[in-house]
Design a protein around this motif. Structure first.
Motif, mmCIF file in Angstrom:
data_model
loop_
_atom_site.group_PDB
_atom_site.id
_atom_site.type_symbol
_atom_site.label_atom_id
_atom_site.label_comp_id
_atom_site.label_asym_id
_atom_site.label_seq_id
_atom_site.Cartn_x
_atom_site.Cartn_y
_atom_site.Cartn_z
ATOM 1 N N TYR A 4 20.381 -58.483 32.790
ATOM 2 C CA TYR A 4 20.819 -59.643 33.581
ATOM 3 C C TYR A 4 21.663 -59.176 34.757
ATOM 4 N N PRO A 5 21.072 -59.194 35.935
ATOM 5 C CA PRO A 5 21.794 -58.701 37.119
ATOM 6 C C PRO A 5 22.862 -59.698 37.568
ATOM 7 N N PHE A 6 23.885 -59.209 38.212
ATOM 8 C CA PHE A 6 24.908 -60.089 38.785
ATOM 9 C C PHE A 6 25.485 -59.443 40.034
ATOM 10 N N MET A 7 26.252 -60.215 40.756
ATOM 11 C CA MET A 7 26.905 -59.743 41.973
ATOM 12 C C MET A 7 28.339 -60.241 41.864
ATOM 13 N N ARG A 8 29.311 -59.288 41.860
ATOM 14 C CA ARG A 8 30.719 -59.706 41.785
ATOM 15 C C ARG A 8 31.484 -59.101 42.949
ATOM 16 N N MET A 9 32.090 -59.906 43.741
ATOM 17 C CA MET A 9 32.846 -59.436 44.914
ATOM 18 C C MET A 9 31.986 -58.486 45.750
ATOM 19 N N GLY A 10 30.717 -58.798 45.878
ATOM 20 C CA GLY A 10 29.855 -57.982 46.715
ATOM 21 C C GLY A 10 29.323 -56.721 46.049
ATOM 22 N N THR A 11 29.723 -56.472 44.804
ATOM 23 C CA THR A 11 29.243 -55.280 44.090
ATOM 24 C C THR A 11 28.172 -55.677 43.071
ATOM 25 N N PRO A 12 26.996 -55.025 43.126
ATOM 26 C CA PRO A 12 25.968 -55.386 42.158
ATOM 27 C C PRO A 12 26.242 -54.770 40.793
ATOM 28 N N GLY A 18 22.607 -51.774 40.476
ATOM 29 C CA GLY A 18 21.555 -52.777 40.527
ATOM 30 C C GLY A 18 20.602 -52.568 39.361
ATOM 31 N N GLU A 19 19.956 -53.639 38.885
ATOM 32 C CA GLU A 19 19.096 -53.449 37.712
ATOM 33 C C GLU A 19 17.870 -52.599 38.047
ATOM 34 N N GLY A 20 17.472 -52.592 39.319
ATOM 35 C CA GLY A 20 16.344 -51.745 39.724
ATOM 36 C C GLY A 20 16.629 -50.255 39.571
ATOM 37 N N GLU A 21 17.928 -49.880 39.536
ATOM 38 C CA GLU A 21 18.301 -48.466 39.393
ATOM 39 C C GLU A 21 18.056 -47.947 37.975
ATOM 40 N N ILE A 22 18.134 -48.846 37.000
ATOM 41 C CA ILE A 22 18.028 -48.398 35.607
ATOM 42 C C ILE A 22 16.815 -49.001 34.902
ATOM 43 N N ALA A 23 15.966 -49.698 35.667
ATOM 44 C CA ALA A 23 14.843 -50.414 35.051
ATOM 45 C C ALA A 23 13.892 -49.467 34.327
#
Lengths: 251, 251
Positions: free
Chosen positions: B205-213, B182-187
């Motif tokens: 730019y955050p995204f969600m693919r197949m349930g994985t952030p 998640g982008e909050g992990e590396i912000a």
């Protein structure tokens, strides 16, 4: 649309839109969704992730429009500065919003809570939350400015939850007539029809399909009778000149 | 991109974009095409087919940017008012451009020539033509303002013919690293890397693919060594914390 309808301005925040990396999808969504409420989107500005540009755009549009929407720049990273810029634009200090903080703390497991994420609860004093049913971190309203995220599916879900708060106007109707001729063939007649129907926005959009030129004529107004009158005038012109037409009722 | 690179502003003219009837396709094309020339698109405004809005947008952006481009509103119909608005913005009278008139008269069969079509030859005094290899009616440049049509395939063909006239800057490089977190992990780490690399624009730019952030981190600069240094700093951070990454060289 009538001059008396409420108006909206949109500020799209994001270097990624200006660089062409990402195509904006929020403008056309909001243009349509606001139009359905009888609110006319009158200007949209796409600005970089820079304080001066965001503040200037918000202030220019909030002075002119009933509502201003911003999209993008409210996440946890260093380039997410929209909330602070909106606070600067409306001249209010930032504070950690207690209810936003509570929601974020309830959502993230303790080991995932960090200062960058909690920054998403920092809003101008007096902000009213806009619920986020997708990823929890709320948007907010302050004065006539509505601050939304940039990710289209999240922005759209949040707009659906806030639209009942907006005071709309007379619903906007539109009618499209497709004429199978070049737009230069009917431009003079269209100009006269526009002059006779000042309450109708008449747009003309040429196209080429399979080598045949055509023109879509779009009539937009809150006044259905005026649309019908303008449409009749166009059809009379095209019939008298032997151009084929096709009518579409879109909204 | 470097502060010393030339800049561009874009004015998209069209009620149909604001109403959501048509999604704009010119902004992302021009953002990319200008970026490839080392010219940074710094702001885009979408305005209605209204003189005051068009004039204000052109004047605001031409004062601030090396180049201004307009798209839309140069056809034969009543809602095509961009050329006259640009003339008003730069304070020049309109005139029938002789060479544009010659081209239109050579293109249309005599029975297709009419005043509405010939209006497409009306331009500010001193306009320099921009060739139109698709539908003949030229665009023009006056001062630092380049007036182009709204139909994307015609606008693009015309831009290809004028791009050699633009003075570009150092070519812009970009590199994208995809981090599976998640982008909050590396912000926080990203904010520090941005502070250490002021010559690199770092977008997240955050995204969600197949349930994985995941988060795409985009580094943009004219300085390849600075991009490499910022990228190394990010990869060191992600490796030390066990996040998977994926590097993509895009441009």
């Amino acid at each position: 649309m009538s001059e008396t309808n409420p108006t909206a301005g949109l500020v799209v925040v994001g270097n990624e839109i200006l660089s062409g990396r990402t195509a904006d999808a929020n403008m056309s969504y909001l243009g349509q969704a606001l139009g359905a409420l009888g609110i006319r989107l009158v200007e949209a500005r796409v600005v970089a992730d820079e304080e001066a540009s965001i503040v200037e755009a918000v202030n220019a549009l909030r002075a002119r429009c009933t509502y201003v929407f911003t999209t993008g720049g409210i996440g946890p990273t260093h380039d997410d500065i929209t909330s602070a810029c909106v606070a600067a634009a409306v001249g209010r200090p930032m504070e950690r919003n207690k209810e936003a903080e509570r929601r974020l703390l309830a959502f993230y497991p303790p080991e995932k809570v960090n200062e960058a994420r909690m920054k998403m609860a920092d809003m101008p004093v007096g902000a009213e939350l806009i619920d986020n049913p997708v990823s929890v971190a709320p948007g907010f309203r302050v004065e006539n400015v509505y601050v939304l995220p940039g990710v289209p599916r999240i922005m759209q879900a949040m707009f659906e939850l806030l639209r009942h708060r907006l005071k709309g106007g007379a619903p906007l109707r539109s009618k499209t007539v497709v004429c199978y001729c070049g737009e230069g063939e009917i431009a003079t007649a269209l100009g006269a029809i526009q002059k006779d129907h000042p309450g109708v926005d008449i747009g003309s959009y040429p196209f080429m399909r399979m080598g045949t030129p055509g023109t879509s004529i779009v009539f937009r107004s809150t006044d259905e009778a005026a649309i019908a009158s303008a449409t009749s005038a166009l059809l009379e012109e095209t019939r008298s000149r032997g151009f084929e037409t096709d009518e579409q009722m879109l909204a």
